[in-house]
Motif scaffolding. Sequence first.
Motif, short mmCIF file in Angstrom:
data_model
loop_
_atom_site.label_atom_id
_atom_site.label_comp_id
_atom_site.label_asym_id
_atom_site.label_seq_id
_atom_site.Cartn_x
_atom_site.Cartn_y
_atom_site.Cartn_z
N SER A 13 -5.11 -7.73 2.75
CA SER A 13 -4.30 -8.48 2.52
C SER A 13 -5.17 -9.70 2.00
N SER A 14 -4.14 -10.36 0.87
CA SER A 14 -4.69 -11.88 0.69
C SER A 14 -3.59 -12.34 -0.10
N PRO A 15 -3.48 -13.86 -0.13
CA PRO A 15 -2.44 -14.52 -0.74
C PRO A 15 -2.07 -13.88 -2.13
N GLY A 19 -6.26 -11.54 -6.11
CA GLY A 19 -7.01 -10.66 -6.67
C GLY A 19 -6.98 -9.37 -6.18
N LYS A 20 -6.02 -8.88 -5.30
CA LYS A 20 -6.16 -7.78 -4.30
C LYS A 20 -5.95 -6.49 -5.33
N THR A 21 -5.00 -6.67 -6.35
CA THR A 21 -4.85 -5.47 -7.14
C THR A 21 -6.09 -5.19 -7.98
N THR A 42 12.18 -3.95 -2.89
CA THR A 42 13.25 -4.20 -3.56
C THR A 42 13.06 -5.40 -4.68
N ARG A 43 12.09 -5.61 -4.99
CA ARG A 43 11.76 -6.57 -6.31
C ARG A 43 11.79 -5.59 -7.27
N ALA A 44 11.90 -6.57 -8.57
CA ALA A 44 12.35 -5.77 -9.68
C ALA A 44 10.70 -5.62 -10.21
N GLU A 54 2.78 1.35 -9.19
CA GLU A 54 2.52 0.41 -8.21
C GLU A 54 3.50 0.24 -7.12
N TYR A 55 4.66 0.62 -7.14
CA TYR A 55 5.58 0.68 -6.13
C TYR A 55 6.55 1.84 -6.12
N ARG A 56 7.37 2.07 -5.22
CA ARG A 56 8.69 2.67 -5.45
C ARG A 56 9.64 1.67 -5.48
N GLN A 75 7.52 -2.98 7.74
CA GLN A 75 8.25 -3.58 6.80
C GLN A 75 8.04 -5.15 6.92
N ALA A 76 8.38 -5.81 5.76
CA ALA A 76 8.40 -7.36 5.94
C ALA A 76 9.31 -7.81 4.69
N ARG A 77 9.81 -9.05 4.77
CA ARG A 77 10.36 -9.66 3.62
C ARG A 77 9.23 -10.74 3.17
N VAL A 78 8.96 -10.54 1.86
CA VAL A 78 7.92 -11.37 1.54
C VAL A 78 8.61 -11.96 0.15
N HIS A 79 8.47 -13.40 -0.17
CA HIS A 79 8.95 -14.04 -1.35
C HIS A 79 10.37 -13.37 -1.74
N TRP A 82 12.10 -7.19 0.10
CA TRP A 82 11.70 -6.13 1.06
C TRP A 82 10.58 -5.42 0.59
N TYR A 83 9.63 -5.25 1.42
CA TYR A 83 8.57 -4.27 1.15
C TYR A 83 8.09 -3.41 2.21
N GLY A 84 7.83 -2.20 1.98
CA GLY A 84 7.60 -1.33 3.31
C GLY A 84 6.48 -0.18 3.00
N THR A 85 5.92 0.22 3.92
CA THR A 85 4.80 1.26 3.93
C THR A 85 5.50 2.52 4.26
N PRO A 86 5.80 3.63 3.49
CA PRO A 86 6.31 4.95 3.93
C PRO A 86 5.41 5.40 4.64
N LEU A 102 -4.20 0.22 2.18
CA LEU A 102 -2.87 -0.44 2.18
C LEU A 102 -3.03 -1.92 1.68
N SER A 103 -2.23 -2.16 0.53
CA SER A 103 -2.28 -3.54 -0.01
C SER A 103 -1.11 -4.21 0.57
N ILE A 104 -1.08 -5.00 1.73
CA ILE A 104 0.10 -5.30 2.31
C ILE A 104 -0.09 -6.80 2.77
N ASP A 105 0.91 -7.60 3.22
CA ASP A 105 0.83 -8.72 3.64
C ASP A 105 0.60 -8.83 5.28
N VAL A 106 0.37 -10.24 5.72
CA VAL A 106 -0.05 -10.52 6.88
C VAL A 106 0.90 -9.73 8.15
N GLN A 107 2.05 -9.97 7.80
CA GLN A 107 3.26 -9.44 8.77
C GLN A 107 3.21 -7.88 9.05
N GLY A 108 2.86 -7.33 7.66
CA GLY A 108 2.68 -5.94 7.84
C GLY A 108 1.15 -5.41 8.35
N ALA A 109 0.49 -6.04 8.20
CA ALA A 109 -0.95 -6.00 8.88
C ALA A 109 -0.81 -5.89 10.38
#
Length: 189
Positions: A13-15, A19-21, A42-44, A54-56, A75-79, A82-86, A102-109
């Motif tokens: 995780s990182s804000p 540079g996570k990607t 769900t983001r474009a 990068e994502y589904r 799963q988490a809502r970020v900015h 919605w994002y989630g790990t299958p 897994l490159s995910i946010d703090v809620q997902g962690a």
Amino acid sequence: MRSRRPGRAFVLSSPSGGGKTTVVQRLRRALPTLARSVSVTTRAPRPGERRGREYRFVSPAAFHRLRRAGALLEQARVHDAWYGTPRRPLLQALARGRDAVLSIDVQGARQVRRALGTRAVLIFLVPPSMASLRQRLVRRRTDSPAAIRRRLAQARRELACAAWYDYRVVNDRLARAVRDVAAIIQRKG
Ligand code: 5GP
């Protein structure tokens, strides 16, 4: 002899702008057997992003169907998206003894820690400063000034969470950050 130990899930995780990607890309070059969990969102797509790579990218309705069906490990809502790990591809990789990132946010962690216990290793990539974070978001040219302000406010909240991660790696020099994360992954579990 092949090792029977189950794989571990390395949560990075990182804000945003941290540079996570890039770290994950380099990491997978250094450790080619490392599986990467591809999230649903769900983001474009951003320019240059490809579906399934990068994502589904899915609609909100499709996301919530997956969620209700229990197909997401977290799963988490970020900015505003919605994002989630299958769940299944990740658990299958781990059962086969493969480590995954897994490159995910703090809620997902938090949710991955709860679901996988000590098979999850949490690594927080700390940006060297808020100024450098802002600079990266501006240079990336994918966010409006308002979105950048929102992401920076969120970054301050996320940085406070670094304290409960297993490891904190400062991302000031890319090569060193990649080496540090690779060393954590290669440590015996
Ligand atoms: P971005 O839209 O910039 O790709 O990602 C925004 C944030 O969502 C990042 O902090 C990223 O780590 C996080 N993120 C990406 N995929 C997932 C996921 O599957 N679950 C969670 N909880 N966060 C994710």
